[in-house]
Enzyme design. Structure first.
Site, short mmCIF file in Angstrom:
data_model
loop_
_atom_site.label_atom_id
_atom_site.label_comp_id
_atom_site.label_asym_id
_atom_site.label_seq_id
_atom_site.Cartn_x
_atom_site.Cartn_y
_atom_site.Cartn_z
N CYS A 279 37.23 6.30 -2.42
CA CYS A 279 35.96 6.19 -3.85
C CYS A 279 36.07 5.25 -5.03
O CYS A 279 35.42 4.92 -5.57
CB CYS A 279 36.69 7.77 -4.36
SG CYS A 279 38.60 7.61 -4.65
N HIS A 327 40.14 11.39 -7.97
CA HIS A 327 38.50 11.00 -7.46
C HIS A 327 37.44 10.69 -8.28
O HIS A 327 37.94 10.59 -9.28
CB HIS A 327 37.92 12.13 -6.43
CG HIS A 327 36.56 11.83 -6.04
ND1 HIS A 327 36.73 11.44 -4.57
CD2 HIS A 327 35.62 12.59 -6.11
CE1 HIS A 327 35.19 11.46 -4.11
NE2 HIS A 327 34.67 11.57 -5.05
N HIS A 339 28.75 8.85 -5.48
CA HIS A 339 30.62 8.55 -5.03
C HIS A 339 30.49 8.48 -3.10
O HIS A 339 30.08 8.98 -2.75
CB HIS A 339 31.58 9.60 -5.74
CG HIS A 339 30.25 10.64 -4.69
ND1 HIS A 339 31.94 12.04 -4.21
CD2 HIS A 339 29.51 11.71 -4.57
CE1 HIS A 339 31.92 13.16 -3.70
NE2 HIS A 339 30.40 12.80 -3.61
#
Length: 364
Positions: A279, A327, A339
């Site tokens: 990520c 994240h 993402h």
């Protein structure tokens, strides 16, 4: 005839005697044991399959934990790299200082040799006995100036020696820092790999249909605090939503264009491109393509710009999720982001509301 009946009665009594009752008890116990064994085997064979929703919820938790451990690993590696750079700089300074120390020692050695060859400093007797007193005084003044230079050199040598000692001490501390950061990075890496391996073992208990990413679980709802619903996540590699997206401009547009080109590339733990990403590796690469240098981890990227609220989001902003900021995605407008979700998935478009929102940053 009576004898025959008598013999038969005796035989019957013998069969019904204590020995027979013991044998019968053993036989019944054996039968019960056999029945239990068969029943147990049948129970094992007929054990219910694991609940797919529970398994997926546990897999999601393990993968989130692995992602958090991954970010900690990246942070520790970055500390190690910085400590190594400081150590290298200290070693260079120490080498230069050592060269100056050696030069000062050589100079002092030359002064000592010259004094030895030319005798000691001037005395009144030497002045009185000199055939040319003025010439003697001139030479004495030269020797005095040389002594002053020697004194300055000695002071410099002492200073260089103190500096060299301090540099060695600092170098040892930086070396310890490098080793500690490397140990921490290895520990977080082992943690992440262990959780990913456990998640993979759990997934193997499910059929391909049960593992389908479109089938979400209660464990997907809001992650740690159960506030957000992740049920509407697009499938991996899905195109951007058909609804209009606010136009980005400048560097934000460049970062978004890079991220769109990465859609469909696999998530790989610790990857920063170009063939795969995690990520924070994706957001770092996207903004690097726009000429902006971001740190490596979610924990540092969140401070690499101006914080904005959920209502202020604009295309190009970094959006962070979960209480631990484990994240990150790249906001593209209209409530959507690009993402790299998790192991086994690919870079994709998803709603910002698919995970519990924690913070947002607009890179400078």
């Amino acid at each position: 005839m009576a004898a025959h009946r008598k013999d038969r009665s005796a035989w019957t009594r013998s069969v019904r005697g204590p020995g027979t009752r013991a044998w019968a008890s053993l036989a019944l116990a054996g039968a019960a044991t056999a029945t239990a064994a068969v029943s147990g085997a049948g129970g094992a064979l007929a054990a219910p399959r694991p609940d797919a929703r529970q398994v997926r919820a546990e897999v999601d938790r393990l993968q989130r934990d692995a992602e958090a451990a991954g970010e900690l690993h990246h942070a520790a590696k970055e500390r190690s790299r910085k400590a190594e750079r400081r150590l290298t700089a200290l070693q260079d300074r120490s080498a230069r200082t050592a060269a100056r120390v050696n030069a000062a020692r050589d100079t002092l050695g030359s002064h000592a040799t010259t004094q030895y060859r030319n005798g000691q400093a001037a005395t009144p007797a030497q002045l009185a006995l000199a055939s040319d007193p003025e010439d003697f005084l001139r030479h004495a003044a030269t020797r005095e100036r040389a002594g002053l230079r020697q004194s300055r050199t000695l002071r410099q040598l002492r200073g260089r020696l103190r500096e060299s000692t301090q540099l060695r001490r600092e170098g040892a501390e930086r070396a310890d820092e490098v080793r500690a950061a490397e140990r921490e990075a290895r520990r977080h890496k082992e943690t992440a790999r262990g959780k990913l391996a456990k998640a993979e073992r759990l997934l193997k208990q499910l059929t391909p249909e049960e593992r389908a990413p479109g089938e979400r679980t209660e464990g997907d709802r809001g992650g740690e605090d159960g506030r957000a619903d992740r049920g509407a996540r697009p499938s991996p590699g899905a195109p951007a939503p058909a609804t209009p997206v606010p136009a980005a401009s400048g560097r934000a547009a460049q970062a978004i264009a890079f991220a769109r080109d990465a859609i469909g590339k696999p998530y790989v733990w610790g990857a920063t491109g170009p063939g795969s990403y995690d990520c924070s590796g994706l957001t770092q690469a996207a903004w690097r393509a726009a000429g902006v240098s971001l740190p490596r981890t979610t924990y540092t990227q969140v401070d690499a710009g101006r914080r904005v609220s959920r209502a202020e989001l604009a295309p190009g902003d970094l959006v962070f999720f979960y209480q631990g900021l484990s994240h990150v995605g790249l906001y593209i407008g209209n409530g959507q982001m690009i993402h790299a979700p998790r192991p086994g998935s690919t870079v994709t478009v998803a709603p910002v509301d698919s995970m519990p929102f924690a913070a947002a940053t607009r890179p400078a």
